[in-house]
Motif scaffolding. Sequence first.
Motif, PDB file in Angstrom:
ATOM      1  N   UNK A  19       2.240   8.447  -3.058  1.00  0.00           N
ATOM      2  CA  UNK A  19       0.811   8.662  -3.264  1.00  0.00           C
ATOM      3  C   UNK A  19       0.644   9.922  -4.103  1.00  0.00           C
ATOM      4  N   UNK A  20      -0.275   9.888  -5.077  1.00  0.00           N
ATOM      5  CA  UNK A  20      -0.428  11.035  -5.962  1.00  0.00           C
ATOM      6  C   UNK A  20      -1.183  12.203  -5.327  1.00  0.00           C
ATOM      7  N   UNK A  21      -1.803  12.010  -4.150  1.00  0.00           N
ATOM      8  CA  UNK A  21      -2.584  13.095  -3.557  1.00  0.00           C
ATOM      9  C   UNK A  21      -2.254  13.426  -2.103  1.00  0.00           C
ATOM     10  N   UNK A  22      -1.608  12.532  -1.373  1.00  0.00           N
ATOM     11  CA  UNK A  22      -1.422  12.742   0.069  1.00  0.00           C
ATOM     12  C   UNK A  22      -0.412  13.850   0.370  1.00  0.00           C
ATOM     13  N   UNK A  23      -0.601  14.438   1.528  1.00  0.00           N
ATOM     14  CA  UNK A  23       0.312  15.477   2.003  1.00  0.00           C
ATOM     15  C   UNK A  23       1.687  14.889   2.320  1.00  0.00           C
ATOM     16  N   UNK A  24       1.727  13.629   2.745  1.00  0.00           N
ATOM     17  CA  UNK A  24       2.993  12.971   3.079  1.00  0.00           C
ATOM     18  C   UNK A  24       3.907  12.858   1.858  1.00  0.00           C
ATOM     19  N   UNK A  25       3.330  12.770   0.668  1.00  0.00           N
ATOM     20  CA  UNK A  25       4.118  12.621  -0.555  1.00  0.00           C
ATOM     21  C   UNK A  25       4.331  13.939  -1.300  1.00  0.00           C
ATOM     22  N   UNK A  26       3.850  15.044  -0.755  1.00  0.00           N
ATOM     23  CA  UNK A  26       3.928  16.343  -1.446  1.00  0.00           C
ATOM     24  C   UNK A  26       5.370  16.736  -1.772  1.00  0.00           C
ATOM     25  N   UNK A  27       6.284  16.559  -0.836  1.00  0.00           N
ATOM     26  CA  UNK A  27       7.685  16.942  -1.073  1.00  0.00           C
ATOM     27  C   UNK A  27       8.315  16.063  -2.147  1.00  0.00           C
ATOM     28  N   UNK A  28       7.950  14.797  -2.194  1.00  0.00           N
ATOM     29  CA  UNK A  28       8.490  13.893  -3.205  1.00  0.00           C
ATOM     30  C   UNK A  28       7.956  14.285  -4.585  1.00  0.00           C
ATOM     31  N   UNK A  48      14.445   5.230 -14.344  1.00  0.00           N
ATOM     32  CA  UNK A  48      13.954   5.964 -13.179  1.00  0.00           C
ATOM     33  C   UNK A  48      12.454   5.729 -13.161  1.00  0.00           C
ATOM     34  N   UNK A  49      12.010   4.884 -12.238  1.00  0.00           N
ATOM     35  CA  UNK A  49      10.615   4.468 -12.189  1.00  0.00           C
ATOM     36  C   UNK A  49       9.854   5.243 -11.124  1.00  0.00           C
ATOM     37  N   UNK A  50       8.618   5.606 -11.438  1.00  0.00           N
ATOM     38  CA  UNK A  50       7.759   6.310 -10.492  1.00  0.00           C
ATOM     39  C   UNK A  50       6.491   5.487 -10.343  1.00  0.00           C
ATOM     40  N   UNK A  51       6.261   4.984  -9.146  1.00  0.00           N
ATOM     41  CA  UNK A  51       5.098   4.154  -8.859  1.00  0.00           C
ATOM     42  C   UNK A  51       4.172   4.922  -7.918  1.00  0.00           C
ATOM     43  N   UNK A  52       2.981   5.211  -8.396  1.00  0.00           N
ATOM     44  CA  UNK A  52       2.009   5.946  -7.597  1.00  0.00           C
ATOM     45  C   UNK A  52       0.846   5.027  -7.235  1.00  0.00           C
ATOM     46  N   UNK A  53       0.446   5.059  -5.970  1.00  0.00           N
ATOM     47  CA  UNK A  53      -0.693   4.291  -5.496  1.00  0.00           C
ATOM     48  C   UNK A  53      -1.324   5.042  -4.320  1.00  0.00           C
ATOM     49  N   UNK A  54      -2.630   5.109  -4.314  1.00  0.00           N
ATOM     50  CA  UNK A  54      -3.361   5.826  -3.275  1.00  0.00           C
ATOM     51  C   UNK A  54      -2.998   5.294  -1.896  1.00  0.00           C
ATOM     52  N   UNK A  55      -2.644   6.188  -0.988  1.00  0.00           N
ATOM     53  CA  UNK A  55      -2.340   5.823   0.392  1.00  0.00           C
ATOM     54  C   UNK A  55      -0.951   5.254   0.632  1.00  0.00           C
ATOM     55  N   UNK A  56      -0.106   5.242  -0.369  1.00  0.00           N
ATOM     56  CA  UNK A  56       1.243   4.687  -0.238  1.00  0.00           C
ATOM     57  C   UNK A  56       2.173   5.698   0.424  1.00  0.00           C
ATOM     58  N   UNK A  57       2.988   5.238   1.346  1.00  0.00           N
ATOM     59  CA  UNK A  57       3.972   6.104   1.983  1.00  0.00           C
ATOM     60  C   UNK A  57       5.151   6.304   1.029  1.00  0.00           C
ATOM     61  N   UNK A  58       5.716   7.520   0.986  1.00  0.00           N
ATOM     62  CA  UNK A  58       6.813   7.793   0.048  1.00  0.00           C
ATOM     63  C   UNK A  58       8.104   7.070   0.432  1.00  0.00           C
ATOM     64  N   UNK A  59       8.728   6.480  -0.591  1.00  0.00           N
ATOM     65  CA  UNK A  59       9.957   5.725  -0.382  1.00  0.00           C
ATOM     66  C   UNK A  59      10.743   5.715  -1.684  1.00  0.00           C
ATOM     67  N   UNK A  60      12.057   5.620  -1.588  1.00  0.00           N
ATOM     68  CA  UNK A  60      12.906   5.498  -2.773  1.00  0.00           C
ATOM     69  C   UNK A  60      13.734   4.222  -2.647  1.00  0.00           C
ATOM     70  N   UNK A  61      13.884   3.541  -3.770  1.00  0.00           N
ATOM     71  CA  UNK A  61      14.680   2.319  -3.838  1.00  0.00           C
ATOM     72  C   UNK A  61      15.787   2.537  -4.856  1.00  0.00           C
ATOM     73  N   UNK A  62      16.966   2.032  -4.566  1.00  0.00           N
ATOM     74  CA  UNK A  62      18.083   2.068  -5.509  1.00  0.00           C
ATOM     75  C   UNK A  62      18.550   0.628  -5.682  1.00  0.00           C
TER      76      UNK A  62
END
Length: 94
Positions: A19-28, A48-62
């Motif tokens: 998420x581009x604004x949430x506190x949960x995604x701040x470290x990412x 290296x893809x970066x997908x931002x969406x409001x309210x999305x929980x941070x996750x990484x895929x390989x």
Amino acid sequence: MSSRYAFSKALKEVRFQLCQTSEQSAAVRSFLTRAYPTMKKNNPQTPILIREAQGTLPKVYARYEFGSEKSQSLEGLTDKQVEDTVAGLVKKAA
């Protein structure tokens, strides 16, 4: 840090979801701001893809050879923990 992001040859793509604004995604967001240039410089052919969406929980895929994919939640992690998690995924063979 540069050798930390020498991706495995089996790795075909890294994708971040956040998420581009949430506190949960701040470290990412902090990690990507700091580490993306180094990762891209050391691995210019790997997407290296970066997908931002409001309210999305941070996750990484390989995504690895033969369509194999692993993912890891980055929710609640610090910048350093995000770095360690991503480093582990990009060095693993599927």
